[in-house]
Design an enzyme around this catalytic site. Structure first.
Site, PDB file in Angstrom:
ATOM      1  N   ASN A  81      -2.478  -5.164  15.704  1.00 41.54           N
ATOM      2  CA  ASN A  81      -3.784  -4.858  16.284  1.00 41.54           C
ATOM      3  C   ASN A  81      -4.625  -6.127  16.165  1.00 41.54           C
ATOM      4  OD1 ASN A  81      -6.269  -3.912  17.028  1.00 41.54           O
ATOM      5  ND2 ASN A  81      -6.573  -2.584  15.233  1.00 41.54           N
ATOM      6  N   LYS A  89      -7.435  -6.681  17.390  1.00 36.61           N
ATOM      7  CA  LYS A  89      -8.890  -6.419  17.469  1.00 36.61           C
ATOM      8  C   LYS A  89      -9.506  -7.389  18.484  1.00 36.61           C
ATOM      9  CE  LYS A  89      -8.621  -4.472  12.941  1.00 36.61           C
ATOM     10  NZ  LYS A  89      -9.264  -4.103  11.696  1.00 36.61           N
ATOM     11  N   HIS A  98      -9.475   4.415  16.569  1.00 37.49           N
ATOM     12  CA  HIS A  98      -9.531   3.483  15.436  1.00 37.49           C
ATOM     13  C   HIS A  98     -10.879   3.657  14.720  1.00 37.49           C
ATOM     14  CE1 HIS A  98      -9.750  -0.213  13.133  1.00 37.49           C
ATOM     15  NE2 HIS A  98      -8.431  -0.259  13.225  1.00 37.49           N
ATOM     16  N   GLU A 109     -12.932   1.616  13.629  1.00 39.55           N
ATOM     17  CA  GLU A 109     -14.014   0.752  14.120  1.00 39.55           C
ATOM     18  C   GLU A 109     -14.632   1.338  15.384  1.00 39.55           C
ATOM     19  OE1 GLU A 109     -11.667  -2.805  14.083  1.00 39.55           O
ATOM     20  OE2 GLU A 109     -11.697  -2.770  11.897  1.00 39.55           O
ATOM     21  N   GLU A 152      -5.103   5.206   8.277  1.00 41.11           N
ATOM     22  CA  GLU A 152      -5.817   3.976   7.922  1.00 41.11           C
ATOM     23  C   GLU A 152      -7.052   4.319   7.092  1.00 41.11           C
ATOM     24  OE1 GLU A 152      -4.615   0.584  10.811  1.00 41.11           O
ATOM     25  OE2 GLU A 152      -6.523   1.444  11.419  1.00 41.11           O
ATOM     26  N   GLY A 155      -9.198  -4.539   6.445  1.00 40.24           N
ATOM     27  CA  GLY A 155      -9.818  -5.857   6.441  1.00 40.24           C
ATOM     28  C   GLY A 155     -10.439  -6.220   5.104  1.00 40.24           C
ATOM     29  N   SER A 210      -4.816  -3.680   5.454  1.00 35.77           N
ATOM     30  CA  SER A 210      -4.402  -4.842   4.658  1.00 35.77           C
ATOM     31  C   SER A 210      -2.887  -4.923   4.446  1.00 35.77           C
ATOM     32  CB  SER A 210      -5.140  -4.879   3.319  1.00 35.77           C
ATOM     33  OG  SER A 210      -6.543  -4.958   3.549  1.00 35.77           O
TER      34      SER A 210
HETATM   35  P1  PGA Z   1      -6.187  -4.955   8.584  1.00 35.13           P
HETATM   36  O1  PGA Z   1      -6.554  -3.945   9.807  1.00 35.13           O
HETATM   37  O2  PGA Z   1      -4.681  -5.066   8.574  1.00 35.13           O
HETATM   38  O3  PGA Z   1      -6.860  -6.243   8.937  1.00 35.13           O
HETATM   39  O4  PGA Z   1      -6.698  -4.332   7.340  1.00 35.13           O
HETATM   40  C1  PGA Z   1      -5.765  -2.834  10.099  1.00 35.13           C
HETATM   41  C2  PGA Z   1      -6.381  -2.081  11.256  1.00 35.13           C
HETATM   42  O5  PGA Z   1      -7.606  -1.960  11.323  1.00 35.13           O
HETATM   43  O6  PGA Z   1      -5.651  -1.578  12.145  1.00 35.13           O
END
Ligand code: PGA
Length: 265
Positions: free
Chosen positions: A9, A11, A99, A101, A171, A177, A217
């Site tokens: 992903n 983003k 997601h 976000e 998640e 992140g 992460s």
């Molecule tokens: P990250 O994000 O691996 O940077 O923690 C995962 C995600 O939001 O899909």
């Protein structure tokens, strides 16, 4: 047997020239890692502007291209949106739905996710539905209730066959992140819980087929342990997927499982 899926992903990252270089490098790195793409599904979910270039680079290479969002309608007066019909027309294989976000910054609801899930299935795009609790919810002991409620809302009106074909990514928001990964035990506990909720909503057979990912992460140093867990079938990888070399190493989470050449004992 559920086939593992490792999904990137990106983003809101990278420019068009970076995406071309990334696509070429990923093919090379997966080859160097000796990964057999018949044994593991790989998807790269990118901003819309990168899709055309990656579709060309990945043509006949066995690497899927995914979107990170879409509208649920096929067309219409929705300025700035992209439709499932458009994604299907481009040969896009995956779409991330719900997601955290998007839930947080764009007020995406479970009901909206249900509409998008329906639309993705009707266009033969494999949806990756994200669920997960916030830190406050986990600390209050509400993580199971939160995820159960998200699943019930997102699968409202979805048939059993479609449910079985939906990828669910667990998640936890507090692990995205932040560098703070859920322990493999916490991740698997929730993955098993998700499977049991899906068995309640549908049946045990559908629940057994559902591919469940962990996201938050994930990196090359923790993927092997996560993939060793009984109910975790793959990963949704944000930050660590931006580097093609690291992402290829994550895809190669266990050379005995995804490798072309069996290890000599
Ligand atoms: P990250 O994000 O691996 O940077 O923690 C995962 C995600 O939001 O899909």
């Amino acid at each position: 047997m559920r086939k593992p899926l490792i999904a990137a992903n990106w983003k809101m990252n990278k420019l068009v020239e970076d995406s071309t270089a990334y696509g070429e490098e990923l093919i090379e790195r997966l080859k160097a890692e000796d990964v057999d793409l018949k044994k593991v599904d790989v998807a790269v979910c990118v901003p819309f502007i990168h899709m055309a270039a990656l579709k060309v680079i990945f043509l006949l290479r066995g690497i899927g291209v995914g979107a990170q969002n879409m509208h649920s309608a096929d067309s219409g007066a929705y300025t700035g949106e992209i439709s499932p019909a458009m994604l299907e027309d481009m040969g896009i294989e995956y779409v991330i739905i719900g997601h955290s976000e998007r839930r947080m910054y764009f007020a995406e609801t479970d009901a909206a996710c249900a509409e998008k899930l329906k639309a993705a299935h009707s266009h033969k795009i494999r949806p990756i539905l994200c669920v997960g609790e916030s830190l406050e919810q986990r600390e209050a002991g509400e993580h199971f209730d939160t995820v159960r409620k998200q699943l019930a809302g997102c699968f409202e009106g979805i048939g059993g066959k479609e449910a079985a074909g939906t990828v669910i990514a667990y998640e936890p928001v507090w692990a995205i992140g932040t560098g703070r990964t859920a322990t493999s035990g916490q991740a698997n506990e929730m993955a098993s819980f998700i499977r049991s909720v899906m068995a309640d909503l549908y049946d045990a057979e559908a629940a057994e087929q559902i591919v469940i990912l962990y996201g938050g992460s994930v990196k090359k140093s923790n993927i092997a342990e996560l993939m060793n867990m009984s109910d975790i079938d793959g990963a949704l990888v944000g930050g660590a997927s931006l580097d093609a070399g690291e992402f290829a190493q994550i895809v190669n989470f266990d050379p005995d499982v995804v490798g072309k050449t069996p290890k000599v004992q």
